[in-house]
Design a protein around this motif. Structure first.
Motif, PDB file in Angstrom:
ATOM      1  N   GLN A 186      -8.213 -11.043  16.773  1.00 33.16           N
ATOM      2  CA  GLN A 186      -9.288 -11.931  16.329  1.00 33.16           C
ATOM      3  C   GLN A 186     -10.631 -11.304  16.671  1.00 33.16           C
ATOM      4  O   GLN A 186     -10.698 -10.363  17.450  1.00 33.16           O
ATOM      5  CB  GLN A 186      -9.167 -13.305  17.001  1.00 33.16           C
ATOM      6  CG  GLN A 186      -9.311 -13.310  18.507  1.00 33.16           C
ATOM      7  CD  GLN A 186      -8.002 -13.037  19.237  1.00 33.16           C
ATOM      8  OE1 GLN A 186      -6.948 -13.383  18.750  1.00 33.16           O
ATOM      9  NE2 GLN A 186      -8.092 -12.405  20.387  1.00 33.16           N
ATOM     10  N   THR A 187     -11.663 -11.855  16.089  1.00 30.91           N
ATOM     11  CA  THR A 187     -13.009 -11.343  16.346  1.00 30.91           C
ATOM     12  C   THR A 187     -13.353 -11.397  17.827  1.00 30.91           C
ATOM     13  O   THR A 187     -14.103 -10.541  18.313  1.00 30.91           O
ATOM     14  CB  THR A 187     -14.051 -12.127  15.534  1.00 30.91           C
ATOM     15  OG1 THR A 187     -13.809 -13.540  15.697  1.00 30.91           O
ATOM     16  CG2 THR A 187     -13.991 -11.772  14.062  1.00 30.91           C
ATOM     17  N   TRP A 188     -12.842 -12.365  18.556  1.00 32.73           N
ATOM     18  CA  TRP A 188     -13.119 -12.464  19.987  1.00 32.73           C
ATOM     19  C   TRP A 188     -12.664 -11.209  20.734  1.00 32.73           C
ATOM     20  O   TRP A 188     -13.099 -10.953  21.845  1.00 32.73           O
ATOM     21  CB  TRP A 188     -12.418 -13.668  20.587  1.00 32.73           C
ATOM     22  CG  TRP A 188     -12.945 -14.998  20.160  1.00 32.73           C
ATOM     23  CD1 TRP A 188     -14.116 -15.263  19.513  1.00 32.73           C
ATOM     24  CD2 TRP A 188     -12.307 -16.250  20.357  1.00 32.73           C
ATOM     25  NE1 TRP A 188     -14.251 -16.607  19.301  1.00 32.73           N
ATOM     26  CE2 TRP A 188     -13.140 -17.244  19.808  1.00 32.73           C
ATOM     27  CE3 TRP A 188     -11.110 -16.641  20.943  1.00 32.73           C
ATOM     28  CZ2 TRP A 188     -12.820 -18.593  19.840  1.00 32.73           C
ATOM     29  CZ3 TRP A 188     -10.790 -17.986  20.968  1.00 32.73           C
ATOM     30  CH2 TRP A 188     -11.636 -18.953  20.429  1.00 32.73           C
ATOM     31  N   SER A 189     -11.773 -10.431  20.124  1.00 30.74           N
ATOM     32  CA  SER A 189     -11.229  -9.219  20.753  1.00 30.74           C
ATOM     33  C   SER A 189     -11.812  -7.951  20.148  1.00 30.74           C
ATOM     34  O   SER A 189     -11.133  -6.928  20.075  1.00 30.74           O
ATOM     35  CB  SER A 189      -9.704  -9.206  20.601  1.00 30.74           C
ATOM     36  OG  SER A 189      -9.124 -10.291  21.256  1.00 30.74           O
ATOM     37  N   TYR A 190     -13.077  -7.982  19.746  1.00 33.77           N
ATOM     38  CA  TYR A 190     -13.658  -6.827  19.052  1.00 33.77           C
ATOM     39  C   TYR A 190     -13.585  -5.554  19.889  1.00 33.77           C
ATOM     40  O   TYR A 190     -13.431  -4.468  19.343  1.00 33.77           O
ATOM     41  CB  TYR A 190     -15.092  -7.104  18.582  1.00 33.77           C
ATOM     42  CG  TYR A 190     -16.084  -7.374  19.692  1.00 33.77           C
ATOM     43  CD1 TYR A 190     -16.767  -6.347  20.319  1.00 33.77           C
ATOM     44  CD2 TYR A 190     -16.332  -8.677  20.099  1.00 33.77           C
ATOM     45  CE1 TYR A 190     -17.659  -6.592  21.336  1.00 33.77           C
ATOM     46  CE2 TYR A 190     -17.220  -8.935  21.127  1.00 33.77           C
ATOM     47  CZ  TYR A 190     -17.888  -7.896  21.743  1.00 33.77           C
ATOM     48  OH  TYR A 190     -18.753  -8.152  22.756  1.00 33.77           O
ATOM     49  N   GLU A 191     -13.689  -5.657  21.211  1.00 32.19           N
ATOM     50  CA  GLU A 191     -13.574  -4.458  22.041  1.00 32.19           C
ATOM     51  C   GLU A 191     -12.167  -3.875  21.967  1.00 32.19           C
ATOM     52  O   GLU A 191     -11.992  -2.666  21.910  1.00 32.19           O
ATOM     53  CB  GLU A 191     -13.938  -4.759  23.490  1.00 32.19           C
ATOM     54  CG  GLU A 191     -15.425  -4.969  23.703  1.00 32.19           C
ATOM     55  CD  GLU A 191     -15.767  -5.122  25.175  1.00 32.19           C
ATOM     56  OE1 GLU A 191     -15.011  -4.637  26.034  1.00 32.19           O
ATOM     57  OE2 GLU A 191     -16.804  -5.739  25.458  1.00 32.19           O
ATOM     58  N   ALA A 192     -11.165  -4.725  21.970  1.00 31.50           N
ATOM     59  CA  ALA A 192      -9.778  -4.253  21.889  1.00 31.50           C
ATOM     60  C   ALA A 192      -9.495  -3.623  20.528  1.00 31.50           C
ATOM     61  O   ALA A 192      -8.701  -2.679  20.443  1.00 31.50           O
ATOM     62  CB  ALA A 192      -8.813  -5.405  22.150  1.00 31.50           C
ATOM     63  N   ILE A 193     -10.143  -4.102  19.486  1.00 34.80           N
ATOM     64  CA  ILE A 193      -9.917  -3.539  18.151  1.00 34.80           C
ATOM     65  C   ILE A 193     -10.248  -2.051  18.140  1.00 34.80           C
ATOM     66  O   ILE A 193      -9.523  -1.246  17.556  1.00 34.80           O
ATOM     67  CB  ILE A 193     -10.709  -4.327  17.089  1.00 34.80           C
ATOM     68  CG1 ILE A 193     -10.093  -5.724  16.935  1.00 34.80           C
ATOM     69  CG2 ILE A 193     -10.744  -3.583  15.752  1.00 34.80           C
ATOM     70  CD1 ILE A 193     -10.921  -6.693  16.128  1.00 34.80           C
ATOM     71  N   ARG A 194     -11.321  -1.686  18.801  1.00 30.14           N
ATOM     72  CA  ARG A 194     -11.673  -0.252  18.881  1.00 30.14           C
ATOM     73  C   ARG A 194     -10.566   0.537  19.576  1.00 30.14           C
ATOM     74  O   ARG A 194     -10.231   1.657  19.174  1.00 30.14           O
ATOM     75  CB  ARG A 194     -13.008  -0.072  19.607  1.00 30.14           C
ATOM     76  CG  ARG A 194     -14.184  -0.605  18.800  1.00 30.14           C
ATOM     77  CD  ARG A 194     -15.519  -0.171  19.379  1.00 30.14           C
ATOM     78  NE  ARG A 194     -15.777  -0.659  20.724  1.00 30.14           N
ATOM     79  CZ  ARG A 194     -16.565  -1.673  21.027  1.00 30.14           C
ATOM     80  NH1 ARG A 194     -17.191  -2.329  20.068  1.00 30.14           N
ATOM     81  NH2 ARG A 194     -16.761  -2.042  22.269  1.00 30.14           N
ATOM     82  N   GLY A 210      -4.209   4.425  16.072  1.00 28.41           N
ATOM     83  CA  GLY A 210      -3.715   4.468  14.696  1.00 28.41           C
ATOM     84  C   GLY A 210      -3.575   3.142  13.995  1.00 28.41           C
ATOM     85  O   GLY A 210      -3.135   3.090  12.843  1.00 28.41           O
ATOM     86  N   TYR A 211      -3.938   2.045  14.636  1.00 27.06           N
ATOM     87  CA  TYR A 211      -3.887   0.738  13.965  1.00 27.06           C
ATOM     88  C   TYR A 211      -5.110   0.610  13.067  1.00 27.06           C
ATOM     89  O   TYR A 211      -6.211   1.008  13.450  1.00 27.06           O
ATOM     90  CB  TYR A 211      -3.855  -0.397  14.993  1.00 27.06           C
ATOM     91  CG  TYR A 211      -2.531  -0.494  15.710  1.00 27.06           C
ATOM     92  CD1 TYR A 211      -1.501  -1.269  15.194  1.00 27.06           C
ATOM     93  CD2 TYR A 211      -2.302   0.209  16.885  1.00 27.06           C
ATOM     94  CE1 TYR A 211      -0.277  -1.349  15.849  1.00 27.06           C
ATOM     95  CE2 TYR A 211      -1.085   0.138  17.544  1.00 27.06           C
ATOM     96  CZ  TYR A 211      -0.078  -0.641  17.020  1.00 27.06           C
ATOM     97  OH  TYR A 211       1.133  -0.709  17.657  1.00 27.06           O
ATOM     98  N   GLN A 212      -4.906   0.064  11.880  1.00 20.95           N
ATOM     99  CA  GLN A 212      -5.986  -0.088  10.911  1.00 20.95           C
ATOM    100  C   GLN A 212      -6.129  -1.549  10.513  1.00 20.95           C
ATOM    101  O   GLN A 212      -5.124  -2.248  10.296  1.00 20.95           O
ATOM    102  CB  GLN A 212      -5.688   0.742   9.661  1.00 20.95           C
ATOM    103  CG  GLN A 212      -5.512   2.206   9.947  1.00 20.95           C
ATOM    104  CD  GLN A 212      -4.983   2.971   8.748  1.00 20.95           C
ATOM    105  OE1 GLN A 212      -4.684   2.408   7.700  1.00 20.95           O
ATOM    106  NE2 GLN A 212      -4.856   4.272   8.897  1.00 20.95           N
ATOM    107  N   ILE A 218     -17.516  -8.172  13.521  1.00 24.74           N
ATOM    108  CA  ILE A 218     -17.133  -6.978  14.285  1.00 24.74           C
ATOM    109  C   ILE A 218     -18.196  -5.892  14.148  1.00 24.74           C
ATOM    110  O   ILE A 218     -18.590  -5.259  15.129  1.00 24.74           O
ATOM    111  CB  ILE A 218     -15.750  -6.469  13.842  1.00 24.74           C
ATOM    112  CG1 ILE A 218     -14.680  -7.471  14.286  1.00 24.74           C
ATOM    113  CG2 ILE A 218     -15.457  -5.083  14.411  1.00 24.74           C
ATOM    114  CD1 ILE A 218     -13.327  -7.224  13.687  1.00 24.74           C
ATOM    115  N   GLU A 219     -18.678  -5.680  12.936  1.00 21.39           N
ATOM    116  CA  GLU A 219     -19.721  -4.673  12.723  1.00 21.39           C
ATOM    117  C   GLU A 219     -20.971  -5.019  13.519  1.00 21.39           C
ATOM    118  O   GLU A 219     -21.588  -4.151  14.147  1.00 21.39           O
ATOM    119  CB  GLU A 219     -20.043  -4.557  11.230  1.00 21.39           C
ATOM    120  CG  GLU A 219     -21.102  -3.534  10.905  1.00 21.39           C
ATOM    121  CD  GLU A 219     -20.690  -2.116  11.255  1.00 21.39           C
ATOM    122  OE1 GLU A 219     -21.585  -1.296  11.567  1.00 21.39           O
ATOM    123  OE2 GLU A 219     -19.491  -1.803  11.215  1.00 21.39           O
ATOM    124  N   ALA A 220     -21.368  -6.290  13.518  1.00 18.73           N
ATOM    125  CA  ALA A 220     -22.557  -6.714  14.264  1.00 18.73           C
ATOM    126  C   ALA A 220     -22.359  -6.468  15.762  1.00 18.73           C
ATOM    127  O   ALA A 220     -23.274  -6.005  16.453  1.00 18.73           O
ATOM    128  CB  ALA A 220     -22.858  -8.181  14.002  1.00 18.73           C
TER     129      ALA A 220
END
Length: 191
Positions: free
Chosen positions: A147-155, A161-163, A184-186
């Protein structure tokens, strides 16, 4: 830790089957362990510590419903990291989701207690759980719900390799995708 100061939107990610998994070693003093009977309280405490649940009791209720019926699978699919004193400080599960009668590999519920963060534990869990999913479900793409709340984990997930994908795990359009990408971009531009 989740950043609940920003709007929530769910996101799905996928990792193509059989891509090599970057290997990450645990820092000295930490070790992997698998779920053992009674670890549900440890799991709930870790997840509550990163705000996935308001408290450990909510985490236990979720565990009872979602994981407890699968205790045999948990013993070789739910990972923990323990510190030198044997305290469980992080967790992740190499799980699955049934979608239209098909079992899909699912990287699930990564969490590191705040006091153990920024030591490389999350990366080690991503590496180990992803490799485990490749072993358990060979030849299948791996999915990850976040989720957006996890934007740091997304990186972090992207480094392994996760997209990000615009669909839900069942192939339907994720109506939140565009808004999630804007958020996420913001957040990424702020850092």
């Amino acid at each position: 830790m989740l950043d609940k100061s920003i709007p929530y939107h769910e996101i799905w990610m996928t990792r193509l089957k059989n891509e090599p998994v970057p290997s990450v070693r645990l820092p000295e003093g930490f070790r992997f362990s698998y779920y053992q009977k009674g670890d549900m309280s440890e799991w709930a405490a870790i997840e509550a510590s990163v705000l996935e649940f308001d408290n450990a009791e909510e985490g236990l209720a979720y565990f009872e419903q979602a994981f407890a019926p699968f205790e045999e699978e948990l013993a070789h699919q739910m990972l923990f990291i323990e510190d030198e004193a044997g305290r469980k400080v992080a967790t992740c599960t190499a799980w699955w989701k049934d979608v239209d009668g098909q079992r899909l590999p699912l990287f699930h519920w990564l969490a590191v207690k705040p006091e153990a963060q920024r030591r490389g534990l999350a990366g080690a869990l991503v590496s180990k759980a992803t490799a485990l999913l490749q072993e358990l479900e060979p030849g299948k793409d791996i999915y990850l719900h976040t989720q957006t709340w996890s934007y740091e984990a997304i990186r972090l997930y992207e480094r392994f390799g996760y997209q990000l994908i615009a669909e839900n795990i069942n192939g339907s359009k994720n109506e939140s995708y565009q808004k999630a990408m804007e958020i996420i971009e913001a957040q990424n531009q702020r850092e």
